[in-house]
Design a protein around this motif. Structure first.
Motif, PDB file in Angstrom:
ATOM      1  N   SER A  10       0.865  -1.168   0.000  1.00 18.90           N
ATOM      2  CA  SER A  10       0.000   0.000   0.000  1.00 18.90           C
ATOM      3  C   SER A  10       0.906   1.223   0.000  1.00 18.90           C
ATOM      4  O   SER A  10       1.857   1.298   0.779  1.00 18.90           O
ATOM      5  CB  SER A  10      -0.873  -0.016   1.250  1.00 18.90           C
ATOM      6  N   VAL A  11       0.645   2.162  -0.895  1.00 16.62           N
ATOM      7  CA  VAL A  11       1.481   3.360  -0.987  1.00 16.62           C
ATOM      8  C   VAL A  11       0.635   4.599  -0.706  1.00 16.62           C
ATOM      9  O   VAL A  11      -0.504   4.711  -1.178  1.00 16.62           O
ATOM     10  CB  VAL A  11       2.166   3.455  -2.372  1.00 16.62           C
ATOM     11  N   SER A  12       1.168   5.486   0.091  1.00 22.08           N
ATOM     12  CA  SER A  12       0.479   6.758   0.342  1.00 22.08           C
ATOM     13  C   SER A  12       0.655   7.656  -0.866  1.00 22.08           C
ATOM     14  O   SER A  12       1.767   7.804  -1.381  1.00 22.08           O
ATOM     15  CB  SER A  12       1.072   7.457   1.563  1.00 22.08           C
ATOM     16  N   ILE A  28       5.179   3.472   2.473  1.00 21.42           N
ATOM     17  CA  ILE A  28       4.573   2.234   1.993  1.00 21.42           C
ATOM     18  C   ILE A  28       4.340   1.297   3.176  1.00 21.42           C
ATOM     19  O   ILE A  28       5.005   1.386   4.201  1.00 21.42           O
ATOM     20  CB  ILE A  28       5.436   1.523   0.921  1.00 21.42           C
TER      21      ILE A  28
ATOM     22  N   GLU B   4      -6.203   8.404  -0.899  1.00 19.66           N
ATOM     23  CA  GLU B   4      -5.084   8.540   0.045  1.00 19.66           C
ATOM     24  C   GLU B   4      -4.028   7.458  -0.114  1.00 19.66           C
ATOM     25  O   GLU B   4      -2.851   7.682   0.172  1.00 19.66           O
ATOM     26  CB  GLU B   4      -5.608   8.562   1.484  1.00 19.66           C
ATOM     27  N   THR B   5      -4.465   6.272  -0.519  1.00 25.79           N
ATOM     28  CA  THR B   5      -3.511   5.175  -0.730  1.00 25.79           C
ATOM     29  C   THR B   5      -3.922   4.359  -1.949  1.00 25.79           C
ATOM     30  O   THR B   5      -5.094   4.345  -2.350  1.00 25.79           O
ATOM     31  CB  THR B   5      -3.450   4.197   0.478  1.00 25.79           C
ATOM     32  N   PHE B   6      -2.936   3.683  -2.539  1.00 24.74           N
ATOM     33  CA  PHE B   6      -3.197   2.619  -3.493  1.00 24.74           C
ATOM     34  C   PHE B   6      -2.744   1.328  -2.824  1.00 24.74           C
ATOM     35  O   PHE B   6      -1.631   1.261  -2.295  1.00 24.74           O
ATOM     36  CB  PHE B   6      -2.405   2.816  -4.790  1.00 24.74           C
ATOM     37  N   ASP B   7      -3.597   0.332  -2.859  1.00 24.36           N
ATOM     38  CA  ASP B   7      -3.285  -0.928  -2.195  1.00 24.36           C
ATOM     39  C   ASP B   7      -2.940  -2.011  -3.217  1.00 24.36           C
ATOM     40  O   ASP B   7      -3.436  -1.989  -4.350  1.00 24.36           O
ATOM     41  CB  ASP B   7      -4.484  -1.390  -1.364  1.00 24.36           C
ATOM     42  N   GLY B   8      -2.099  -2.940  -2.787  1.00 26.47           N
ATOM     43  CA  GLY B   8      -1.767  -4.089  -3.634  1.00 26.47           C
ATOM     44  C   GLY B   8      -1.017  -3.715  -4.888  1.00 26.47           C
ATOM     45  O   GLY B   8      -1.197  -4.325  -5.944  1.00 26.47           O
ATOM     46  N   VAL B   9      -0.165  -2.716  -4.769  1.00 22.67           N
ATOM     47  CA  VAL B   9       0.563  -2.252  -5.951  1.00 22.67           C
ATOM     48  C   VAL B   9       2.039  -2.606  -5.848  1.00 22.67           C
ATOM     49  O   VAL B   9       2.565  -2.929  -4.781  1.00 22.67           O
ATOM     50  CB  VAL B   9       0.418  -0.721  -6.129  1.00 22.67           C
TER      51      VAL B   9
END
Lengths: 105, 105
Positions: A10-12, A28, B4-9
């Motif tokens: 997960s990335v901010s 992350i 705010e976040t991207f998950d599983g990337v």
């Protein structure tokens, strides 16, 4: 051998910006909950304070660092890791760019 | 409502640095293979060229942008998205910081 990507994280989307942009990082979180950050330090000489202990891993470019209490500047390049105790500080000087992963704890 | 976040990337550990660090981004790849980047633009007035069409989504801070062929500066803040055609360019001016997601295609 450097770590080129982290997968399944997960990335901010919002960056952390320090020293007027001389240091920019994104937080992350790994699948197991471990928190790290990936960032870059641009040409500058800076002093960072630590809360938790940190390990700085260079993924591209390079820097020289000096731990608190030391008078020696030490070079760190791709694949190199250096450790900073908690509640301490370190100086870092960068001539071009220092791309890093910051590991906490 | 911002992302705010991207998950599983998958995230690239090495940043892309443009304009002497006035723009710093990290590339991400979503689980479905979609490529995006997350980045920040610091105080500056810059001109970016596009290859593929891009959509710029503000996640924090703000900017003003001007598309190629337009004389109007348009404000863009958190949650706002603007689109740039492929093989074009746009001007952007930032007073404090513009945190963004760049969507391609």
């Amino acid at each position: 051998m450097t770590t080129e990507t982290f997968d399944g994280v997960s990335v901010s989307t919002k960056a952390s910006v320090y020293f007027d942009g001389k240091c920019v990082s994104h937080a992350i979180v790994l699948a197991d909950g471990t928190k790290k950050s990936v960032g870059v330090i641009l040409p500058a000489t800076l002093t960072f304070n630590t809360g938790a202990p940190e390990k700085m891993e260079c993924v591209a470019g390079g820097c020289e660092y000096r731990l608190d209490g030391s008078s020696d500047w030490v070079a760190s390049g791709p694949g190199d890791i250096f450790s900073i105790p908690g509640n301490s500080k370190f100086d870092i000087r960068v001539g071009e760019a220092y791309h890093y992963i910051c590991h906490f704890g």
